[in-house]
Write a protein that holds these residues in place. Structure first.
Motif, PDB file in Angstrom:
ATOM      1  N   GLY A 143      35.715  60.252 123.909  1.00  0.00           N
ATOM      2  CA  GLY A 143      34.945  59.713 122.804  1.00  0.00           C
ATOM      3  C   GLY A 143      35.465  58.388 122.291  1.00  0.00           C
ATOM      4  N   THR A 144      36.751  58.115 122.501  1.00  0.00           N
ATOM      5  CA  THR A 144      37.346  56.873 122.021  1.00  0.00           C
ATOM      6  C   THR A 144      38.319  56.323 123.051  1.00  0.00           C
ATOM      7  N   ILE A 145      38.565  55.035 122.943  1.00  0.00           N
ATOM      8  CA  ILE A 145      39.600  54.356 123.734  1.00  0.00           C
ATOM      9  C   ILE A 145      40.481  53.589 122.763  1.00  0.00           C
ATOM     10  N   ASN A 146      41.771  53.825 122.821  1.00  0.00           N
ATOM     11  CA  ASN A 146      42.713  53.084 121.994  1.00  0.00           C
ATOM     12  C   ASN A 146      43.238  51.891 122.789  1.00  0.00           C
ATOM     13  N   ALA A 147      42.929  50.703 122.301  1.00  0.00           N
ATOM     14  CA  ALA A 147      43.274  49.483 123.018  1.00  0.00           C
ATOM     15  C   ALA A 147      44.204  48.607 122.190  1.00  0.00           C
ATOM     16  N   SER A 148      45.008  47.829 122.887  1.00  0.00           N
ATOM     17  CA  SER A 148      45.900  46.858 122.260  1.00  0.00           C
ATOM     18  C   SER A 148      45.378  45.465 122.607  1.00  0.00           C
ATOM     19  N   ILE A 149      45.127  44.647 121.590  1.00  0.00           N
ATOM     20  CA  ILE A 149      44.539  43.327 121.815  1.00  0.00           C
ATOM     21  C   ILE A 149      45.469  42.250 121.254  1.00  0.00           C
ATOM     22  N   GLN A 150      45.737  41.252 122.082  1.00  0.00           N
ATOM     23  CA  GLN A 150      46.533  40.102 121.681  1.00  0.00           C
ATOM     24  C   GLN A 150      45.722  38.838 121.925  1.00  0.00           C
ATOM     25  N   ALA A 151      45.907  37.851 121.075  1.00  0.00           N
ATOM     26  CA  ALA A 151      45.181  36.598 121.226  1.00  0.00           C
ATOM     27  C   ALA A 151      46.085  35.432 120.864  1.00  0.00           C
ATOM     28  N   ALA A 152      45.978  34.367 121.652  1.00  0.00           N
ATOM     29  CA  ALA A 152      46.781  33.172 121.426  1.00  0.00           C
ATOM     30  C   ALA A 152      45.945  31.944 121.768  1.00  0.00           C
ATOM     31  N   HIS A 153      46.434  30.789 121.349  1.00  0.00           N
ATOM     32  CA  HIS A 153      45.736  29.556 121.705  1.00  0.00           C
ATOM     33  C   HIS A 153      46.724  28.409 121.809  1.00  0.00           C
ATOM     34  N   ASP A 154      46.338  27.380 122.538  1.00  0.00           N
ATOM     35  CA  ASP A 154      47.058  26.125 122.523  1.00  0.00           C
ATOM     36  C   ASP A 154      46.110  25.073 121.975  1.00  0.00           C
ATOM     37  N   GLU A 155      46.337  23.815 122.288  1.00  0.00           N
ATOM     38  CA  GLU A 155      45.475  22.770 121.737  1.00  0.00           C
ATOM     39  C   GLU A 155      44.053  22.832 122.287  1.00  0.00           C
ATOM     40  N   GLU A 156      43.884  23.441 123.456  1.00  0.00           N
ATOM     41  CA  GLU A 156      42.590  23.363 124.125  1.00  0.00           C
ATOM     42  C   GLU A 156      41.884  24.695 124.316  1.00  0.00           C
ATOM     43  N   SER A 157      42.645  25.790 124.480  1.00  0.00           N
ATOM     44  CA  SER A 157      42.019  27.027 124.950  1.00  0.00           C
ATOM     45  C   SER A 157      42.401  28.254 124.142  1.00  0.00           C
ATOM     46  N   LEU A 158      41.539  29.264 124.224  1.00  0.00           N
ATOM     47  CA  LEU A 158      41.773  30.604 123.689  1.00  0.00           C
ATOM     48  C   LEU A 158      42.201  31.510 124.834  1.00  0.00           C
ATOM     49  N   TYR A 159      43.181  32.386 124.569  1.00  0.00           N
ATOM     50  CA  TYR A 159      43.652  33.353 125.553  1.00  0.00           C
ATOM     51  C   TYR A 159      43.644  34.736 124.906  1.00  0.00           C
ATOM     52  N   VAL A 160      43.086  35.710 125.590  1.00  0.00           N
ATOM     53  CA  VAL A 160      43.012  37.071 125.059  1.00  0.00           C
ATOM     54  C   VAL A 160      43.524  38.044 126.109  1.00  0.00           C
ATOM     55  N   ARG A 161      44.356  38.975 125.665  1.00  0.00           N
ATOM     56  CA  ARG A 161      44.809  40.055 126.545  1.00  0.00           C
ATOM     57  C   ARG A 161      44.481  41.389 125.890  1.00  0.00           C
ATOM     58  N   ILE A 162      43.830  42.275 126.636  1.00  0.00           N
ATOM     59  CA  ILE A 162      43.488  43.599 126.147  1.00  0.00           C
ATOM     60  C   ILE A 162      44.010  44.640 127.129  1.00  0.00           C
ATOM     61  N   PHE A 361      26.460  53.101 128.043  1.00  0.00           N
ATOM     62  CA  PHE A 361      27.490  54.134 128.197  1.00  0.00           C
ATOM     63  C   PHE A 361      28.892  53.523 128.122  1.00  0.00           C
ATOM     64  N   HIS A 362      29.113  52.726 127.100  1.00  0.00           N
ATOM     65  CA  HIS A 362      30.378  52.025 126.926  1.00  0.00           C
ATOM     66  C   HIS A 362      31.058  52.491 125.642  1.00  0.00           C
ATOM     67  N   HIS A 363      32.206  51.901 125.349  1.00  0.00           N
ATOM     68  CA  HIS A 363      32.903  52.106 124.083  1.00  0.00           C
ATOM     69  C   HIS A 363      32.964  50.760 123.368  1.00  0.00           C
ATOM     70  N   VAL A 364      32.800  50.781 122.052  1.00  0.00           N
ATOM     71  CA  VAL A 364      32.678  49.534 121.296  1.00  0.00           C
ATOM     72  C   VAL A 364      33.523  49.583 120.024  1.00  0.00           C
ATOM     73  N   THR A 365      33.822  48.403 119.506  1.00  0.00           N
ATOM     74  CA  THR A 365      34.477  48.299 118.200  1.00  0.00           C
ATOM     75  C   THR A 365      33.419  48.107 117.120  1.00  0.00           C
ATOM     76  N   LEU A 366      33.814  48.356 115.889  1.00  0.00           N
ATOM     77  CA  LEU A 366      33.003  47.930 114.754  1.00  0.00           C
ATOM     78  C   LEU A 366      33.281  46.454 114.494  1.00  0.00           C
ATOM     79  N   ASN A 367      32.629  45.875 113.494  1.00  0.00           N
ATOM     80  CA  ASN A 367      32.844  44.469 113.166  1.00  0.00           C
ATOM     81  C   ASN A 367      34.333  44.199 112.956  1.00  0.00           C
ATOM     82  N   THR A 368      34.836  43.154 113.580  1.00  0.00           N
ATOM     83  CA  THR A 368      36.263  42.828 113.575  1.00  0.00           C
ATOM     84  C   THR A 368      36.438  41.353 113.249  1.00  0.00           C
ATOM     85  N   SER A 369      37.334  41.033 112.320  1.00  0.00           N
ATOM     86  CA  SER A 369      37.562  39.633 111.948  1.00  0.00           C
ATOM     87  C   SER A 369      38.562  38.988 112.896  1.00  0.00           C
TER      88      SER A 369
END
Length: 384
Positions: A143-162, A361-369
């Motif tokens: 029913g749920t998936i517990n995920a760890s999300i990290q996000a970083a950026h430099d001057e030009e790009s966004l990087y996300v790891r889940i 048939f996926h798993h989703v988050t609620l609104n996230t800032s």
């Protein structure tokens, strides 16, 4: 008063127990992820030059090929619980007959998290078991998936790891072979809310999920789509209708009174009106990563559209944990890409299709800032 005190004490105890259980579960997930990272790093060190190094690096201390200069160990992780939504469409959540929180949402301006932030585990578990909003349950699906999300950026790009634990295979009984998307064991999507979207800030990506999408209760079917040739041509639709925004339609039926089909797939605005919405920023920026590490950049407006926005990604399964890393420019300039700027807070949503799932048939988050270098946001994108 004595009875009220006892009830309040009981509820407080139950809330504390639930909080402790959730914390323990999150810690278990983090332990599993850490073990997978250690295993991947050890594997990389043990290998001679080349074979598999980039995949191991993606899960380990370095940023891999996609984010080579990012030290993920120095980026704080946000633990998010993704839940199984079944057929709970944008129309469903606005309808008081089906959703008790419809009025606070539509009239009071409450966000989904206002009521449901502490109920995600229970909601996912209830829906996935089958019932009113899941008429075709998949036995054994979590029913749920517990995920760890990290996000970083430099001057030009966004990087996300889940990262999240693999859940094993539970065949879908209504699909030959049990796999809806046999080529993709997993898919990951991130959606960034643009401007001018009805309840976009409070519902996030839910604003694109309609009752007449694929596998939803009012999916019109191939024959009805073919019979409406002009709309089908504009949507490039044949079998089913992809997600879309209400703003792209002249009318969307929410209540379904007198047997009316919910949704508005065939009430399409003109191509010029759609183009103007796109120019105004009224869309959901959509970033998708597939099991083999390929990716697509695009947006949701009148339908799902791939654009020419730059994006790179990698994905791997190691030690029972999936790691997906992706990158895109902060401001690509491509139509359908939301420019990410310091000082602004964005509403985002994440979705994971695990176990060869497709469509709803996926798993989703609620609104996230989500914001650059702002620890008030749920996901703080750290500059490196």
């Amino acid at each position: 008063m004595a009875s009220l005190a006892r009830i309040e004490a009981k509820e407080a105890g139950e809330a504390e127990a639930a909080k402790a259980a959730q914390k323990a579960q999150q810690e278990a997930v983090q332990t599993q992820i850490a073990a997978a990272v250690d295993a991947a790093v050890a594997e990389e060190r043990a290998k001679s030059e080349g074979n598999g190094a980039s995949q191991a690096a993606a899960a380990g201390d370095g940023g891999g090929n996609v984010a080579p200069d990012i030290d993920w160990n120095s980026v704080a992780a946000t633990d998010l619980t993704l839940f199984y939504p079944g057929q709970a469409s944008f129309e469903w959540v606005q309808n008081g007959k089906t959703h008790g929180g419809a009025r606070p949402l539509t009239k009071g301006g409450d966000a989904c998290t206002t009521c449901h932030e502490k109920e995600i585990e229970a909601i996912g578990t209830k829906i996935v078991a089958g019932g009113e909003i899941e008429p075709t349950p998949i036995p054994g699906k979590r029913g749920t998936i517990n995920a760890s999300i990290q996000a970083a950026h430099d001057e030009e790009s966004l990087y996300v790891r889940i990262q999240w634990p693999d859940g094993g295979h539970n065949p879908a009984p209504f699909v030959d072979g049990g796999k809806m998307d046999p080529d993709n064991q997993i898919k990951v999507a991130m959606m960034i809310t643009g401007t001018g979207i009805e309840m976009g800030e409070t519902t996030g990506c839910w604003s694109s999920c309609h009752a007449d999408n694929t596998y939803m209760p009012f999916d019109p079917g191939a024959e009805a789509i073919a019979a409406n040739a002009d709309v089908a041509a504009q949507l490039e639709a044949k079998e089913t209708i992809t997600k879309y925004l209400t703003e792209s339609r002249t009318k969307v039926e929410v209540k379904g009174r007198r047997g009316k089909a919910q949704g508005g797939w065939d009430k399409l605005k003109t191509a010029d009106e759609i183009d103007q919405l796109l120019a105004d920023g009224t869309f959901l920026d959509l970033l998708r990563v597939y099991a083999d590490g390929t990716a697509s950049n695009g947006y949701l407006l009148d339908r799902r559209v791939a654009n020419d926005g730059e994006m790179s990604a990698e994905a791997n399964l190691s030690g029972g944990v999936w790691t997906v890393v992706f990158a895109r420019p902060l401001a690509s300039g491509a139509p359908g890409d939301v420019p990410l700027e310091p000082g602004k807070t964005y509403t985002v949503g994440f979705a994971i299709h695990d176990d060869f799932a497709a469509a709803r048939f996926h798993h989703v988050t609620l609104n996230t800032s989500f914001a650059l270098d702002d620890d008030a946001a749920q996901i703080n994108v750290i500059k490196q």
